[in-house]
Design a protein around this motif. Structure first.
Motif, short mmCIF file in Angstrom:
data_model
loop_
_atom_site.label_atom_id
_atom_site.label_comp_id
_atom_site.label_asym_id
_atom_site.label_seq_id
_atom_site.Cartn_x
_atom_site.Cartn_y
_atom_site.Cartn_z
N VAL A 163 46.13 30.72 50.96
CA VAL A 163 47.12 30.82 50.11
C VAL A 163 48.51 30.69 50.87
N LEU A 164 49.74 29.90 50.32
CA LEU A 164 51.19 30.62 50.55
C LEU A 164 51.71 31.04 49.67
N ARG A 165 52.83 31.99 49.30
CA ARG A 165 53.21 32.10 48.12
C ARG A 165 54.11 32.86 48.90
N THR A 207 53.90 28.39 43.70
CA THR A 207 54.49 28.38 43.24
C THR A 207 55.37 29.85 43.63
N ARG A 208 56.55 29.50 43.74
CA ARG A 208 57.20 30.79 43.71
C ARG A 208 57.58 31.67 42.88
N GLN A 209 57.36 32.62 43.54
CA GLN A 209 57.83 34.01 41.84
C GLN A 209 58.73 34.01 41.31
N SER A 210 59.89 33.25 41.88
CA SER A 210 60.79 33.03 41.22
C SER A 210 61.11 32.32 40.02
N GLN A 211 60.25 31.20 40.07
CA GLN A 211 59.37 29.97 39.22
C GLN A 211 58.68 30.52 38.38
#
Length: 303
Positions: free
Chosen positions: A37-39, A72-76
């Motif tokens: 997984v890419l985060r 999903t990117r952490q900022s979202q």
């Protein structure tokens, strides 16, 4: 199935140490026929940039380190962190902290071996009246018990830390409203079904706090492998700020295969550094070959 992850911070170009951790994480997952997984951990709005996100993906693809899905990117993901924060708050374990860093130093709190301050609990027992008299926005801390957390790391062996004596109540939401790494990473790993975390040894002391959070949030913590750091000749850690052998430099001076071959040699996977693709390295990988102690790197070998 083993589920691992890349979790880089898009705050600058990846350097050699970031590539080292990413390679070992990828090899571990691929050698077990698992899922990667890419985060993108872009929590800090002051340091993270969208352009760095695109660059990170391009650099990983250049290296041949692919992924199966993207989280999903952490900022979202503020809503997800807020829900977990509320759960902890409802358990009576969260309180506002008005201390500045100068206050922490003035309190003569004990220091960890790496210079980290141990919070003395100054704001833990403030009355409601005392809190109302404060004028600054507070950070929010999680109360920890006087309890020793013990776990076995795949590379560093058995680790024990007393939460109260070695860690202290820690911040899970900053004064500016940004949720802290310790909470965000646990929420993300739980939601992503992560079963294995490979990261630098400098993050080893985060694990007891995170395991405590896993328990409070009723989740199972992943297996961990804290890999040795790659150190410059003078003993300092590699840094994005110093642009220590970042991918912008490395991609101009060597092929991806040559770079991977040198890292594989440092990891004990090859007898000598020779060009090799990421896919070819999978059959050589096993954790019992990887050293646990930090490694000094001659920058000249990568230029």
């Amino acid at each position: 199935m083993v589920v691992g992850r890349f979790a880089p911070s898009p705050s600058g170009r990846m350097h050699l140490g970031n590539v080292w951790s990413a390679l070992l994480a990828w090899l571990s997952v691929r050698s077990q026929n698992g899922e990667m997984v890419l985060r993108l951990e872009d929590l800090d709005p002051d340091r993270c940039r969208p352009a760095y996100c695109d660059q990170l993906k391009d650099d990983l693809q250049w290296l041949g380190l692919d992924w199966d899905r993207e989280q999903t990117r952490q900022s979202q993901r503020t809503d997800a962190y807020a829900a977990s924060f509320s759960k902890l708050e409802s358990m009576g374990l969260v309180y506002p902290c008005y201390c500045s860093r100068a206050d922490l130093h003035a309190a003569n709190a004990p220091h960890a071996s790496d210079g980290r301050l141990l919070y003395a609990g100054t704001c833990r027992h403030l009355t409601e009246q005392q809190r109302r008299e404060k004028t600054k926005a507070p950070a929010w801390r999680l109360m920890v018990p006087d309890e020793t957390i013990t776990f076995t790391d795949g590379l560093q062996g058995t680790i024990s830390e007393n939460l109260a004596a070695d860690c202290g109540d820690f911040i899970i939401r900053r004064a500016d409203g940004v949720y802290a790494y310790q909470l965000a990473v646990v929420v993300d790993d739980l939601e992503g079904g992560i079963t294995e975390v490979v990261r630098g040894r400098d993050l080893l002391d985060s694990t007891p706090r995170q395991r405590y959070l896993y328990r409070l949030l009723e989740g199972t913590p992943p297996a961990t492998y804290h890999v040795p750091l790659l150190l410059a000749a003078d003993g300092r850690r590699l840094s994005k700020r110093e642009r220590d052998l970042d991918l912008g430099i490395l991609r101009q001076t060597m092929t991806a295969e040559a770079l991977l071959g040198r890292l594989a040699s440092l990891a004990g996977l090859l007898d000598r550094p020779e060009p090799v693709s990421a896919g070819e390295l999978v059959r050589y990988f096993h954790w019992n070959r990887v050293p646990s102690r930090d490694i000094f790197v001659d920058f000249g070998d990568f230029c």
